[in-house]
Design a protein around this motif. Sequence first.
Motif, PDB file in Angstrom:
ATOM      1  N   ALA A   1       0.833  -1.205   0.000  1.00  0.00           N
ATOM      2  CA  ALA A   1       0.000   0.000   0.000  1.00  0.00           C
ATOM      3  C   ALA A   1       0.867   1.253   0.000  1.00  0.00           C
ATOM      4  O   ALA A   1       0.585   2.223  -0.712  1.00  0.00           O
ATOM      5  CB  ALA A   1      -0.920   0.002   1.223  1.00  0.00           C
TER       6      ALA A   1
ATOM      7  N   LEU B   1       2.159   1.959  -3.421  1.00  0.00           N
ATOM      8  CA  LEU B   1       1.128   2.522  -4.288  1.00  0.00           C
ATOM      9  C   LEU B   1       0.817   3.976  -3.920  1.00  0.00           C
ATOM     10  O   LEU B   1       0.571   4.812  -4.790  1.00  0.00           O
ATOM     11  CB  LEU B   1      -0.143   1.674  -4.211  1.00  0.00           C
ATOM     12  CG  LEU B   1      -0.041   0.272  -4.814  1.00  0.00           C
ATOM     13  CD1 LEU B   1      -1.277  -0.556  -4.472  1.00  0.00           C
ATOM     14  CD2 LEU B   1       0.132   0.348  -6.328  1.00  0.00           C
ATOM     15  N   LEU B   2       0.849   4.279  -2.622  1.00  0.00           N
ATOM     16  CA  LEU B   2       0.584   5.653  -2.187  1.00  0.00           C
ATOM     17  C   LEU B   2       1.661   6.615  -2.656  1.00  0.00           C
ATOM     18  O   LEU B   2       1.376   7.751  -3.038  1.00  0.00           O
ATOM     19  CB  LEU B   2       0.470   5.705  -0.661  1.00  0.00           C
ATOM     20  CG  LEU B   2      -0.813   5.119  -0.060  1.00  0.00           C
ATOM     21  CD1 LEU B   2      -0.650   4.907   1.439  1.00  0.00           C
ATOM     22  CD2 LEU B   2      -2.000   6.043  -0.335  1.00  0.00           C
TER      23      LEU B   2
ATOM     24  N   SER C   1       1.786   6.330  -7.063  1.00  0.00           N
ATOM     25  CA  SER C   1       0.624   6.471  -7.931  1.00  0.00           C
ATOM     26  C   SER C   1      -0.330   7.498  -7.335  1.00  0.00           C
ATOM     27  O   SER C   1      -0.187   7.908  -6.173  1.00  0.00           O
ATOM     28  CB  SER C   1      -0.095   5.122  -8.089  1.00  0.00           C
ATOM     29  OG  SER C   1      -0.861   4.821  -6.931  1.00  0.00           O
TER      30      SER C   1
ATOM     31  N   THR D   1      -9.317   2.493  -3.772  1.00  0.00           N
ATOM     32  CA  THR D   1      -8.821   1.577  -4.797  1.00  0.00           C
ATOM     33  C   THR D   1      -7.586   0.831  -4.296  1.00  0.00           C
ATOM     34  O   THR D   1      -7.441  -0.379  -4.518  1.00  0.00           O
ATOM     35  CB  THR D   1      -8.478   2.353  -6.080  1.00  0.00           C
ATOM     36  OG1 THR D   1      -9.655   3.008  -6.553  1.00  0.00           O
ATOM     37  CG2 THR D   1      -7.950   1.412  -7.158  1.00  0.00           C
ATOM     38  N   ILE D   2      -6.690   1.547  -3.628  1.00  0.00           N
ATOM     39  CA  ILE D   2      -5.487   0.922  -3.084  1.00  0.00           C
ATOM     40  C   ILE D   2      -5.867  -0.127  -2.041  1.00  0.00           C
ATOM     41  O   ILE D   2      -5.312  -1.235  -2.020  1.00  0.00           O
ATOM     42  CB  ILE D   2      -4.548   1.982  -2.485  1.00  0.00           C
ATOM     43  CG1 ILE D   2      -3.945   2.839  -3.605  1.00  0.00           C
ATOM     44  CG2 ILE D   2      -3.437   1.331  -1.649  1.00  0.00           C
ATOM     45  CD1 ILE D   2      -3.088   3.985  -3.124  1.00  0.00           C
TER      46      ILE D   2
ATOM     47  N   LYS E   1      -6.987  -3.156  -3.845  1.00  0.00           N
ATOM     48  CA  LYS E   1      -5.897  -3.833  -4.540  1.00  0.00           C
ATOM     49  C   LYS E   1      -5.079  -4.727  -3.617  1.00  0.00           C
ATOM     50  O   LYS E   1      -4.499  -5.720  -4.066  1.00  0.00           O
ATOM     51  CB  LYS E   1      -4.984  -2.809  -5.225  1.00  0.00           C
ATOM     52  CG  LYS E   1      -5.486  -2.310  -6.565  1.00  0.00           C
ATOM     53  CD  LYS E   1      -4.478  -1.368  -7.193  1.00  0.00           C
ATOM     54  CE  LYS E   1      -4.859  -1.036  -8.624  1.00  0.00           C
ATOM     55  NZ  LYS E   1      -4.721  -2.203  -9.525  1.00  0.00           N
TER      56      LYS E   1
ATOM     57  N   ARG F   1       0.870   9.835   2.078  1.00  0.00           N
ATOM     58  CA  ARG F   1       1.051  10.243   0.679  1.00  0.00           C
ATOM     59  C   ARG F   1       1.566  11.683   0.595  1.00  0.00           C
ATOM     60  O   ARG F   1       2.472  11.980  -0.179  1.00  0.00           O
ATOM     61  CB  ARG F   1      -0.263  10.086  -0.072  1.00  0.00           C
ATOM     62  CG  ARG F   1      -0.256  10.686  -1.464  1.00  0.00           C
ATOM     63  CD  ARG F   1      -1.532  10.346  -2.207  1.00  0.00           C
ATOM     64  NE  ARG F   1      -1.411   9.083  -2.917  1.00  0.00           N
ATOM     65  CZ  ARG F   1      -2.427   8.428  -3.460  1.00  0.00           C
ATOM     66  NH1 ARG F   1      -3.664   8.893  -3.323  1.00  0.00           N
ATOM     67  NH2 ARG F   1      -2.218   7.304  -4.129  1.00  0.00           N
TER      68      ARG F   1
END
Length: 302
Positions: free
Chosen positions: A253, A256-257, A260, A266-267, A270, A295
């Motif tokens: 996670a 992705l943070l 993206s 959504t994360i 996923k 983030r």
Amino acid sequence: MTIDRILEAIEVDLQPFAFCEIKGASTTLALPGQTQAILHYVTGGRGDIIIGKHSPQKISRGTIILLPAFQHHQLISATETTDPLPQCRPIDTALKHILAGHGPQTLGAVCGLVDISYQGITGILNLIQEPLIEHLEPGDRIRNAMDELVLELTNPTIGTRALARSLLEQCIIMLLRRHHNKGHKSINWLNGVADQQMWTILQHILDTSKEAHTVESLADKAGMSRAHFAKRFKEIYGTGPIDLLRSIRMRRAAELLSGSDLPIKTIASKIGYKSRSYFTRTFEIEFGKTPDKYRKSMNSTT
């Protein structure tokens, strides 16, 4: 399967390196946690490293530090050094020169992101939970190899990238072997690799971390009773299977943070969470920040 065969089969990926030069006594270079493990090798001077909220640890020429992913840390210079620091000459665009402070040279280090793969699985170093810090005396084999690596990175020529990768691989293998022989708890996962049954389960968790695993389902896959499996897993890896699964999910996670602009919901989906609020609570426990704040903090450092 022996640990010796594991060390033969691992592959080290050469990621971008930087030469960090810190000038002036007590100058601090704050470095954010990365989504990969990071290697520091002090090439000159002395000072301290502060990892997270832990107490400072002394570092000096010859100190090598292998930090797990997502560890915020600071390098702090001490007094002026008489050690000559290498001059930065980029290998392609990989070797950057990071300068902090002004005045006389006090601390220099070569720093880079490191990744290890084994049997096609990347991110093995993410299984290391505690930093590996060691001061290498002159003549130490790891220090000799690191000095050769620095020489190649600062004087690039034909074959430098291939040789640098080979030298880095030697350093990492020797460092892992040394800490394994010392019984360092962060290298416990090597013991799991040597146990084919438990290594298969670890591979399964890494490959299918999104799935709704339970201790019972993992024990069934291992062909063991729940109690025996849970005990054996913790003996080898130093943590329970669901705790490790949660840690792997949270690190995914975090990647992705930071890499993206996907929505938080959504994360969460996923990595295997249906509830954004539950994901947020779990992430905050792991990193001390909500996903939104994490983030923002990562974006502010890029």
